[in-house]
Design an enzyme around this catalytic site. Structure first.
Site, short mmCIF file in Angstrom:
data_model
loop_
_atom_site.label_atom_id
_atom_site.label_comp_id
_atom_site.label_asym_id
_atom_site.label_seq_id
_atom_site.Cartn_x
_atom_site.Cartn_y
_atom_site.Cartn_z
N HIS A 44 46.24 32.25 42.85
CA HIS A 44 46.69 33.36 42.01
C HIS A 44 48.06 33.85 42.46
O HIS A 44 48.37 33.89 43.66
CB HIS A 44 45.69 34.52 42.03
CG HIS A 44 45.45 35.13 43.38
ND1 HIS A 44 46.17 36.22 43.85
CD2 HIS A 44 44.58 34.82 44.36
CE1 HIS A 44 45.73 36.55 45.06
NE2 HIS A 44 44.77 35.71 45.39
N ASP B 11 49.16 36.91 41.27
CA ASP B 11 49.17 38.37 41.28
C ASP B 11 48.85 38.88 42.68
O ASP B 11 48.21 38.20 43.49
CB ASP B 11 48.17 38.94 40.26
CG ASP B 11 46.73 38.53 40.51
OD1 ASP B 11 46.49 37.37 40.89
OD2 ASP B 11 45.83 39.39 40.34
N ASP C 172 48.30 36.15 51.00
CA ASP C 172 47.31 36.26 49.92
C ASP C 172 48.00 36.36 48.56
O ASP C 172 48.18 37.45 48.05
CB ASP C 172 46.43 37.47 50.15
CG ASP C 172 45.26 37.56 49.19
OD1 ASP C 172 44.93 36.54 48.56
OD2 ASP C 172 44.68 38.65 49.07
N GLU D 276 43.50 37.60 39.57
CA GLU D 276 42.48 37.52 40.62
C GLU D 276 42.28 38.87 41.30
O GLU D 276 41.16 39.24 41.63
CB GLU D 276 42.87 36.46 41.65
CG GLU D 276 41.73 36.00 42.54
CD GLU D 276 41.53 36.87 43.78
OE1 GLU D 276 40.47 36.73 44.44
OE2 GLU D 276 42.42 37.70 44.10
N GLU D 277 43.37 39.59 41.51
CA GLU D 277 43.27 40.88 42.20
C GLU D 277 42.89 42.01 41.25
O GLU D 277 42.68 43.14 41.69
CB GLU D 277 44.61 41.21 42.87
CG GLU D 277 45.10 40.21 43.90
CD GLU D 277 44.29 40.24 45.18
OE1 GLU D 277 43.25 40.93 45.22
OE2 GLU D 277 44.69 39.55 46.14
N GLU E 215 42.72 30.55 49.14
CA GLU E 215 42.54 31.89 49.71
C GLU E 215 42.67 31.85 51.23
O GLU E 215 42.33 30.85 51.87
CB GLU E 215 41.17 32.45 49.33
CG GLU E 215 41.03 32.85 47.88
CD GLU E 215 41.84 34.10 47.54
OE1 GLU E 215 42.22 34.85 48.46
OE2 GLU E 215 42.09 34.32 46.35
N HIS F 187 46.51 42.39 52.13
CA HIS F 187 46.35 43.72 51.55
C HIS F 187 46.82 44.83 52.50
O HIS F 187 46.62 46.01 52.21
CB HIS F 187 44.88 43.99 51.14
CG HIS F 187 44.40 43.13 50.01
ND1 HIS F 187 43.33 43.48 49.22
CD2 HIS F 187 44.83 41.95 49.53
CE1 HIS F 187 43.12 42.54 48.31
NE2 HIS F 187 44.03 41.59 48.49
#
Length: 374
Positions: free
Chosen positions: A68, A70, A100, A133-134, A162, A347
């Site tokens: 992903h 995003d 990520d 995805e997020e 991931e 994150h």
């Protein structure tokens, strides 16, 4: 092995502030890199979400990378650098999405470039890249997979990039994930004066008794590959401004992370039956984010383990813990595993990935392609 440096592409992707569900041209950057390698591109927009499917080759075996573009928001502050500047400091790439998972996507492309430069692949390589995805994960990987099935693009094996490693590149491959269920409960009673409880029906008491029953015993003791299922109460909301009034209703939320001894539907029925024992009037809303899945270790997983061992000297463990990922959507279509960078800073403020690890990851992916498509 890999001679193509993934760092410049990782920087270019990070410099696109693609906070979910926005794309900010991240997939344009990726598409240009893949088109230069000879991939056929399919730009797939569902709702507000940009998705990209790219494939080179039209014969089996078909290997797919999934990921992903995003990212989560950078947060309120505290970064030592602009989170979207993609600065390199002392050999470390800093920026939102570094681990990520824009770093892994850049490693996908570097691996593809080196594999293709070594000769025409025997089968096909594809990339399934979503921008959802997020976020809600409604218009992303799940929708793309339906399109892939309709157009004959389902792969023989899929590797999701991931960040699977807790602290060191090579520690862990994920071959499964637990399911996740979110529930919102509203118990209804009869409002009244707290000095005269016999004239009221306190919904808080009913809710508390129901929750005490739900958490009194573990759901299970775990399975061969999965840890025990867990139920966590995440919120209790009364909204009562008065200390001498029994409220008319009480609401709460909970989350269950469950292994392959359960299904989301069965757990929803269990919750409803448990609540009915303590409350005559209640509402229960259940949302299942994903069911548990497990890819039985086979030759494809062994190929991946060998590639990691050859590049890192570490034999990775097979793991099925953690949260959910888009692999849950892929598992019903084909075998899937996950392996990427170290996720210690995902994150977080100052998310980062050492450039040396990006390059090692690209070499691992290249080895996997060489084993799968010799």
């Amino acid at each position: 092995m890999s001679e193509t440096d993934p760092a410049p592409l990782a920087q270019a992707l990070i410099r696109c502030p693609s906070v979910t569900p926005g794309d900010a041209h991240a997939q344009d950057v990726l598409a240009a890199a893949l088109e230069a390698l000879g991939f056929s591109l399919f730009r797939l927009r569902f709702g507000p979400v940009a998705n990209l499917f790219a494939r080179i080759g039209d014969r089996p075996p078909h290997f797919c990378f999934a990921g992903h573009t995003d990212v989560v928001p950078p947060g309120a502050g505290g970064w030592g650098t602009d989170p979207f500047a993609a600065e390199l400091r002392d050999g470390v790439l800093l920026g939102r999405g570094a681990c990520d998972m824009k770093g892994a996507i850049a490693a996908f492309v570097a691996a593809c470039a080196d594999h293709l430069n070594a000769g025409k692949p025997r089968g096909s390589i594809s990339l399934l890249i979503t921008g959802d995805e997020e976020g809600d994960a409604v218009d992303g990987t799940a929708r793309v997979l339906e399109w892939m099935r309709e157009h004959g693009h389902i792969p023989d094996f899929c590797l999701v990039g991931e960040p699977t490693n807790p602290s060191c590149l090579g520690e862990a491959i994920k071959i499964g994930r637990r399911g996740s269920l979110n529930a919102r409960v509203s118990v209804h009673g009869t409002q009244g004066h707290s000095a005269y409880p016999q004239r009221a029906d306190n919904p808080v008491h009913r809710l508390v008794r129901a929750f005490a029953a739900l958490i009194a015993a573990p759901l299970d003791a775990g399975t061969e590959w999965f840890e025990p299922s867990t139920l966590q109460i995440t919120s209790i909301d009364i909204g009562n401004p008065a200390s001498n009034v029994i409220p008319v209703s009480a609401s709460a939320r909970l989350n269950i992370r469950f292994n392959d001894r359960h299904t989301g539907a069965a757990l929803g029925a269990w919750l409803r039956a448990a609540l009915a024992q303590h409350a005559e009037r209640f509402d229960l809303d259940v949302a299942i984010s994903g069911e548990p899945f497990l890819t039985t270790p086979g030759e494809h997983v062994r190929m991946l383990r060998r590639a990691i061992l050859e590049e890192t000297g570490i034999e990775p463990r097979l793991d099925a813990g953690g949260g959910i990922s888009d692999a849950r959507f892929i598992a019903p279509f084909c075998p899937v595993a996950e392996f990427g960078l170290v996720g210690a800073t995902m994150h977080q403020v100052d998310e980062r990935a050492p450039v040396a690890e990006l390059r090692t990851l690209a070499r691992i992916y290249c080895r996997v392609l060489g084993a799968f498509l010799p």
